[in-house]
Design a protein around this motif. Structure first.
Motif, PDB file in Angstrom:
ATOM      1  N   THR A  34       0.851  -1.180   0.000  1.00  0.00           N
ATOM      2  CA  THR A  34       0.000   0.000   0.000  1.00  0.00           C
ATOM      3  C   THR A  34       0.887   1.230   0.000  1.00  0.00           C
ATOM      4  O   THR A  34       1.946   1.239   0.645  1.00  0.00           O
ATOM      5  CB  THR A  34      -0.922   0.013   1.224  1.00  0.00           C
ATOM      6  N   PRO A  35       0.485   2.259  -0.695  1.00  0.00           N
ATOM      7  CA  PRO A  35       1.317   3.461  -0.717  1.00  0.00           C
ATOM      8  C   PRO A  35       1.345   4.113   0.663  1.00  0.00           C
ATOM      9  O   PRO A  35       0.398   3.979   1.438  1.00  0.00           O
ATOM     10  CB  PRO A  35       0.616   4.359  -1.749  1.00  0.00           C
ATOM     11  N   PRO A  36       2.431   4.824   0.976  1.00  0.00           N
ATOM     12  CA  PRO A  36       2.505   5.465   2.287  1.00  0.00           C
ATOM     13  C   PRO A  36       1.439   6.543   2.413  1.00  0.00           C
ATOM     14  O   PRO A  36       1.044   7.164   1.424  1.00  0.00           O
ATOM     15  CB  PRO A  36       3.915   6.051   2.333  1.00  0.00           C
TER      16      PRO A  36
END
Length: 100
Positions: free
Chosen positions: A88-90
């Motif tokens: 998941t993207p930050p």
């Protein structure tokens, strides 16, 4: 049944002082299960627990079906067919706007 002492106390039944980490009952003494159960629950007046009883789980008998020795066991979850986990993207830090 044996228990470990978690709070130092003097046993009223046989006048023995038990310190934290000792085994209960001490060597040469016998304690019934009701006494151990009483000391392993919070005391009504002091609200302290004096003994810890490690519950021994019964090991169930092996009821799994045995595979025949003619065919090798199969592993349905092999690393070649397993999908990689998606990252998941930050998270972006929220911006705080300051008004005039």
């Amino acid at each position: 049944m044996e228990a470990k002492v978690v709070t130092t106390f003097k046993d009223k039944e046989h006048q023995h002082v038990y310190r934290v980490g000792d085994s209960y009952p001490a060597e040469g003494f016998v304690a019934d299960e009701k006494r151990i159960e009483l000391l392993s629950k919070p005391h009504s007046r002091t609200k302290k627990v004096y003994l810890f009883v490690e519950k021994k789980e019964k090991v169930p008998e092996d009821t799994t079906e045995k595979q025949s020795t003619d065919t090798p066991p199969t592993n349905e979850n092999t690393s070649a067919t397993a999908e990689p986990k998606k990252k998941t993207p930050p998270r972006k830090k929220p911006t705080t706007e300051v008004g005039e």
